[in-house]
Design a protein around this motif. Structure first.
Motif, PDB file in Angstrom:
ATOM      1  N   LEU A  43       0.834  -1.198   0.000  1.00 58.64           N
ATOM      2  CA  LEU A  43       0.000   0.000   0.000  1.00 58.64           C
ATOM      3  C   LEU A  43       0.869   1.247   0.000  1.00 58.64           C
ATOM      4  O   LEU A  43       1.960   1.264   0.574  1.00 58.64           O
ATOM      5  CB  LEU A  43      -0.916   0.003   1.224  1.00 58.64           C
ATOM      6  CG  LEU A  43      -1.902  -1.162   1.282  1.00 58.64           C
ATOM      7  CD1 LEU A  43      -2.655  -1.148   2.610  1.00 58.64           C
ATOM      8  CD2 LEU A  43      -2.896  -1.099   0.129  1.00 58.64           C
ATOM      9  N   SER A  44       0.384   2.305  -0.630  1.00 56.08           N
ATOM     10  CA  SER A  44       1.144   3.552  -0.694  1.00 56.08           C
ATOM     11  C   SER A  44       1.293   4.138   0.698  1.00 56.08           C
ATOM     12  O   SER A  44       0.370   4.069   1.510  1.00 56.08           O
ATOM     13  CB  SER A  44       0.433   4.559  -1.601  1.00 56.08           C
ATOM     14  OG  SER A  44      -0.889   4.784  -1.138  1.00 56.08           O
TER      15      SER A  44
ATOM     16  N   ASP B 103      -7.217   5.198  -4.896  1.00 57.28           N
ATOM     17  CA  ASP B 103      -6.240   4.407  -5.633  1.00 57.28           C
ATOM     18  C   ASP B 103      -6.492   4.574  -7.130  1.00 57.28           C
ATOM     19  O   ASP B 103      -7.599   4.330  -7.608  1.00 57.28           O
ATOM     20  CB  ASP B 103      -6.373   2.936  -5.243  1.00 57.28           C
ATOM     21  CG  ASP B 103      -5.153   2.131  -5.676  1.00 57.28           C
ATOM     22  OD1 ASP B 103      -4.704   2.317  -6.812  1.00 57.28           O
ATOM     23  OD2 ASP B 103      -4.660   1.318  -4.868  1.00 57.28           O
TER      24      ASP B 103
ATOM     25  N   TRP C 144      -8.145   1.746  -9.204  1.00 54.51           N
ATOM     26  CA  TRP C 144      -9.461   1.272  -8.782  1.00 54.51           C
ATOM     27  C   TRP C 144     -10.333   0.754  -9.931  1.00 54.51           C
ATOM     28  O   TRP C 144     -11.116  -0.185  -9.734  1.00 54.51           O
ATOM     29  CB  TRP C 144     -10.192   2.372  -8.020  1.00 54.51           C
ATOM     30  CG  TRP C 144     -11.512   1.918  -7.465  1.00 54.51           C
ATOM     31  CD1 TRP C 144     -12.748   2.337  -7.820  1.00 54.51           C
ATOM     32  CD2 TRP C 144     -11.704   0.937  -6.442  1.00 54.51           C
ATOM     33  NE1 TRP C 144     -13.719   1.689  -7.091  1.00 54.51           N
ATOM     34  CE2 TRP C 144     -13.099   0.821  -6.231  1.00 54.51           C
ATOM     35  CE3 TRP C 144     -10.839   0.149  -5.696  1.00 54.51           C
ATOM     36  CZ2 TRP C 144     -13.641  -0.058  -5.312  1.00 54.51           C
ATOM     37  CZ3 TRP C 144     -11.383  -0.724  -4.772  1.00 54.51           C
ATOM     38  CH2 TRP C 144     -12.759  -0.816  -4.585  1.00 54.51           C
TER      39      TRP C 144
ATOM     40  N   ASP D 280      -8.078   4.098   0.637  1.00 52.66           N
ATOM     41  CA  ASP D 280      -9.240   4.234  -0.244  1.00 52.66           C
ATOM     42  C   ASP D 280     -10.466   3.637   0.446  1.00 52.66           C
ATOM     43  O   ASP D 280     -10.532   2.422   0.664  1.00 52.66           O
ATOM     44  CB  ASP D 280      -8.978   3.507  -1.566  1.00 52.66           C
ATOM     45  CG  ASP D 280      -9.982   3.889  -2.638  1.00 52.66           C
ATOM     46  OD1 ASP D 280     -11.143   4.168  -2.278  1.00 52.66           O
ATOM     47  OD2 ASP D 280      -9.621   3.912  -3.827  1.00 52.66           O
TER      48      ASP D 280
ATOM     49  N   SER E 139      -5.689   0.225   3.675  1.00 51.07           N
ATOM     50  CA  SER E 139      -5.764   1.075   2.491  1.00 51.07           C
ATOM     51  C   SER E 139      -6.464   2.390   2.834  1.00 51.07           C
ATOM     52  O   SER E 139      -7.410   2.432   3.612  1.00 51.07           O
ATOM     53  CB  SER E 139      -6.533   0.354   1.376  1.00 51.07           C
ATOM     54  OG  SER E 139      -6.835   1.247   0.329  1.00 51.07           O
TER      55      SER E 139
END
Length: 520
Positions: free
Chosen positions: A169-170, A192, A195, A239, A237
């Protein structure tokens, strides 16, 4: 000798290895080494576009053990002579006979194992559209399947989902604001860029797990503990759309794979421990608690000791982090579920709330009071009597709070009929504890609403038990007189010290302050 010399000469690349459509790049070389098999798993499917390799899973992201059947199948594929072909769409399921549909399904799964880079939205747009359409076809196929999925289908499906979903994950760019819950609520969530593909893969996973054609006994070999752990890692995440899908999928897995249930609960427990005692940073606590709410609702009675320990060691300490507002609603629901299933746990929950009661955070105090009301509403008289003394000492401090929302929320407890009845039954213990706060704030609080509510509560006690109310009032007045006397003695002592200091200073001598002990 001639063969050895010829063998050292560079070979001309064959046309099959040249990928003119994608810049002449070729797939990474395959390796027969078992240690690097996970990185080679997608070697047959990972293409390189514009001289930049596409992202794919490494050995840790897939999480398969050396002995798993899925890894054995992948190792077998390493021995095949693969030929890289242009990324082209496969025919639709309607265009092939029924006997070929399963084989086409497997080919489409393999086609979707290519992971594209979405940082540049214009890069490989044609190939991305092909993959998106193929994923939609896979979702439709799984939804309309009318025959049990075989082991090879499950293997390939899990491989495709693992390649696309399990990724690093970022990093969070807002580290300094993570603890400031209200600041985070005002921030726009990070979306993201991948997506458009991830959503369909999640939809595929959801339909695949929920499908009656997926045999749990067979699928559990591939949707195993490693798969579940990687899925739980994705809850961090940023998102919210991804976390929403993960919440639903985890709940489906918990319901279908009974063998994984203890492991899932233990893994969530470990996530909570890491969050509470180490980082206080996690994006998916609310979603995990929402899943747990449904799980707790299904616990059989009497509750197992394991579940009670989970309440004490994980759920109650979740009140400690500063970002509690981000997940308090879900946490409160889980805890109330425990109390409703076993009323004897009310004492444990209330004492846990008192342990983590905020001292300087008024907004958290209001949340605690709201949760306290819900807990007391499910509390029986016996459990209430065990904890009422420390509980009402804390409520008295809330009644005395200069923050009007805290005092107001504490006074609203008397609007609940069940709580008022418990207080009425135990008024001889409770009223002496809270009477000083009622008497002072009923006349001196700066907020008119708080003053009015306080006077109403005083009236309830005076109407219910006038004698007790009179006793408490007399006791309060006596204590106030003693405090006033003590205050006057202190003032007299200080005045005497000042006079001694002035007289010594006038004579030019050193000021010696004698030790004066004021009698109480």
């Amino acid at each position: 000798m001639i063969k050895q010399i010829l063998g050292r000469l560079p070979r001309k690349p064959s046309k099959s290895s040249e990928n003119r459509e994608f810049g002449g790049s070729s797939a990474p070389p395959l390796s027969n080494s078992s240690n690097s098999r996970s990185s080679d798993i997608v070697g047959n499917h990972r293409l390189v576009f514009d001289s930049a390799p596409l992202s794919g899973p490494n050995s840790s992201s897939l999480g398969y053990s050396d002995g798993s059947k899925l890894a054995q199948v992948f190792n077998q594929k390493l021995n095949l002579n693969s030929v890289i072909t242009p990324y082209e769409a496969l025919p639709g399921f309607k265009d092939v006979p029924s006997s070929e549909k399963q084989n086409l399904f497997l080919r489409k799964l393999n086609l979707c194992c290519v992971v594209f880079d979405f940082v540049d939205p214009m890069k490989n747009s044609k190939e991305k559209d092909i993959k998106r359409q193929t994923l939609l076809e896979l979702v439709d196929y799984v939804s309309s399947a009318n025959g049990k999925f075989g082991e090879n289908v499950i293997q390939e499906a899990v491989k495709m989902m693992s390649v696309n979903l399990f990724r690093s994950l970022s990093p969070q760019p807002r580290e300094n604001k993570v603890l400031e819950a209200f600041d985070l609520e005002e921030e726009e969530p990070l979306m993201d860029p991948a997506w458009p593909h991830l959503q369909i893969v999640y939809e595929f996973l959801l339909r695949f797990v929920a499908s009656p054609e997926t045999d749990a006994k067979l699928a559990k070999r591939y949707i195993d503990h490693s798969f579940v752990l990687k899925l739980l890692d994705l809850f961090d995440s940023e998102d919210p759309r991804e976390r929403e899908y993960l919440k639903t999928i985890l709940h489906r897995i918990y319901g279908k794979f009974m063998v994984h249930r203890p492991f899932i609960r233990k893994s969530i427990n470990n996530i909570f421990f890491h969050f509470i005692f180490e980082t206080e940073k996690h994006n998916g606590i609310a979603e995990l608690l929402e899943v747990l709410g449904s799980i707790i609702n299904g616990f059989a009675l009497p509750l197992k000791e394991e579940h009670k320990l989970f309440l004490v060691r994980a759920l109650i300490p979740l009140h400690k982090p500063k970002c509690l507002p981000m997940y308090h609603q879900q946490l409160s629901y889980c805890i109330i579920q425990f109390v409703e299933k076993d009323c004897k746990l009310a004492d444990t929950v209330i004492r846990g709330l008192l342990k983590y009661w905020p001292v300087t955070n008024s907004s958290k105090e209001v949340m605690f009071l709201s949760e306290l009301e819900e807990t007391l509403e499910a509390t029986q008289s016996a459990e209430f009597q065990r904890c009422m003394v420390p509980l009402f000492h804390q409520i008295a401090r809330c009644l005395s709070s200069s923050h009007f929302q805290v005092a107001e929320r504490a006074l609203y407890l008397w609007n609940n009929d069940h709580i008022e009845n418990l207080i009425r039954q135990n008024r001889r213990v409770i009223l002496p504890i809270i009477f000083p706060a009622l008497e002072k704030k009923g006349h001196n609080h700066w907020n008119q609403v708080v003053q009015s509510l306080t006077l109403n509560v005083r009236k309830i006690f005076s109407d219910t038990d006038p004698e007790l109310f009179e006793e408490c009032l007399n006791k309060f007045q006596e204590d106030e007189e003693k405090l006033e006397e003590m205050k006057m003695k202190h003032e007299a002592t200080w005045k005497r010290l000042e006079e001694i200091a002035v007289s010594k200073a006038a004579n030019g001598g050193a000021v010696l302050v004698p030790r004066i002990v004021a009698s109480s």
